[in-house]
Design a protein around this motif. Sequence first.
Motif, short mmCIF file in Angstrom:
data_model
loop_
_atom_site.label_atom_id
_atom_site.label_comp_id
_atom_site.label_asym_id
_atom_site.label_seq_id
_atom_site.Cartn_x
_atom_site.Cartn_y
_atom_site.Cartn_z
N UNK A 1 -36.92 38.11 2.08
CA UNK A 1 -35.54 38.50 2.32
C UNK A 1 -35.53 39.72 3.23
N UNK A 2 -34.37 40.04 3.78
CA UNK A 2 -34.30 41.22 4.64
C UNK A 2 -34.67 42.48 3.87
N UNK A 3 -34.33 42.52 2.59
CA UNK A 3 -34.65 43.69 1.77
C UNK A 3 -36.16 43.86 1.59
N UNK A 4 -36.93 42.81 1.86
CA UNK A 4 -38.39 42.89 1.77
C UNK A 4 -39.02 43.43 3.04
N UNK B 1 -46.01 53.66 1.02
CA UNK B 1 -47.34 53.04 0.92
C UNK B 1 -47.23 51.53 0.75
N UNK B 2 -48.16 50.83 1.39
CA UNK B 2 -48.22 49.37 1.30
C UNK B 2 -49.68 48.95 1.32
N UNK B 3 -49.93 47.74 0.83
CA UNK B 3 -51.28 47.19 0.85
C UNK B 3 -51.24 45.80 1.48
N UNK C 1 -48.75 41.09 2.14
CA UNK C 1 -48.45 42.51 2.34
C UNK C 1 -47.41 42.93 1.32
N UNK C 2 -47.75 43.95 0.54
CA UNK C 2 -46.90 44.38 -0.57
C UNK C 2 -46.54 45.85 -0.41
N UNK C 3 -45.28 46.15 -0.68
CA UNK C 3 -44.80 47.53 -0.61
C UNK C 3 -43.85 47.77 -1.77
N UNK D 1 -51.15 46.25 -5.80
CA UNK D 1 -52.01 45.08 -5.91
C UNK D 1 -51.60 44.22 -7.10
N UNK D 2 -51.14 44.86 -8.17
CA UNK D 2 -50.79 44.13 -9.39
C UNK D 2 -49.48 43.37 -9.26
N UNK D 3 -48.70 43.66 -8.22
CA UNK D 3 -47.44 42.96 -8.03
C UNK D 3 -47.67 41.50 -7.68
N UNK D 4 -46.64 40.70 -7.79
CA UNK D 4 -46.76 39.27 -7.51
C UNK D 4 -46.80 38.99 -6.02
N UNK D 5 -45.85 38.17 -5.55
CA UNK D 5 -45.81 37.79 -4.15
C UNK D 5 -45.59 39.00 -3.26
N UNK D 6 -46.07 38.87 -2.04
CA UNK D 6 -45.91 39.96 -1.09
C UNK D 6 -44.53 40.00 -0.46
N UNK D 7 -44.20 41.16 0.11
CA UNK D 7 -42.98 41.26 0.92
C UNK D 7 -43.09 40.35 2.13
N UNK D 8 -44.28 40.34 2.72
CA UNK D 8 -44.57 39.51 3.89
C UNK D 8 -45.81 38.68 3.60
#
Length: 365
Positions: free
Chosen positions: A124-127, A134-136, A163-165, A183-190
Amino acid sequence: MLKYLKQISLSPTVLSHQIVTCSPPFSHLQTELTSRRLPCLDDDCSRLPSFLLAETLRDFLPESPIYDNSQLQSSVLPFAHHVVYFPPPTPLSSLLPDGTEPLHSPGPPFHRRMWAGGSINLKTYEDSLRTGVDAVCQEKIRDVTIKGREGEEKIYVTIERSIKQAMLPDVSENPRKGKDFLISRGDGNINELRNLVFLRDNALRVLVSADASHAPTKNIKPHHQPDVSHTLIPTAALLFRFSALTFNAHAIHLDKEFCREAEGHRNLLVHGPLSLILMIEFLRGHLANLDLIRYGINRTAKIGEKEHIQRVEYRNIAPLYAEEEMKVCLRKTKTGEWDLWIEGVDGRLAVRATAHTFSNAEANN
């Protein structure tokens, strides 16, 4: 003896009772590469790399509101600008002889690398990535395919990047979330796929002269006329800057002599990701200009925020060269997607892509 062997090979009885199986050459690469552990890359996503990318591209693309100072200073990174973030921390001594990264390489004799295409998907645009947060980037080799007859194999390697932020509510509480948390989050923003092709070394190849390097390439013509197009000439300086921004030392973008003598190309090659970024930036600028026409300069919504790019799939078909004219083209389809493509100096199709967009209303649902 030869006659006897021929008789055995043609005998149905022998074939039915003495089946001999063997693994095709390099079949081990499927398991070896997909099980390879790649480093998790982190970045603080400062505004500077995105700003430098925009400043580098603006002289090669039409004037557009996306290059206004208010847009360049935005805290939201434009679609696909993540390509200039998350550089791999590989020392120079570990690079392959042509300057490429060893992380995704199948190893000898497949050292010649080409960027075949891929996809980028923003949920989504919010992602969209935010500056200063910081992002990984987690990478893994998703698939390996071997094509071609023995002695002429090509290794197709698909790389999956997530890619997660930290999300906006988290940012307000703590703008610098820890790497382990992300890293522990689910799906990435991108989520991105990169398709690379590795070719055999050609150690016995006779060095190609400059005059002989004008070998014909794929001559596929576009199927449609564009709604809008823009012609530009990529320079060696543009390729150098993009190489620096993406931490890419591949000699095919930097060393003209290497291109001619080792690879058989007539000049420096335009990066696959640079071709993609040029198409995306041209589309972003076109959408911003359409917004300006529709709503005027005094409307409350920021320019370019009425329609966002959500997903792009692309394929590199033929090489593009520095100092040669190329035409970036856009066409909106009847179903609402955007056809994007680049034509080479002779009008051949060099890159083809499809972009999917969504509106603010769709982004907020």
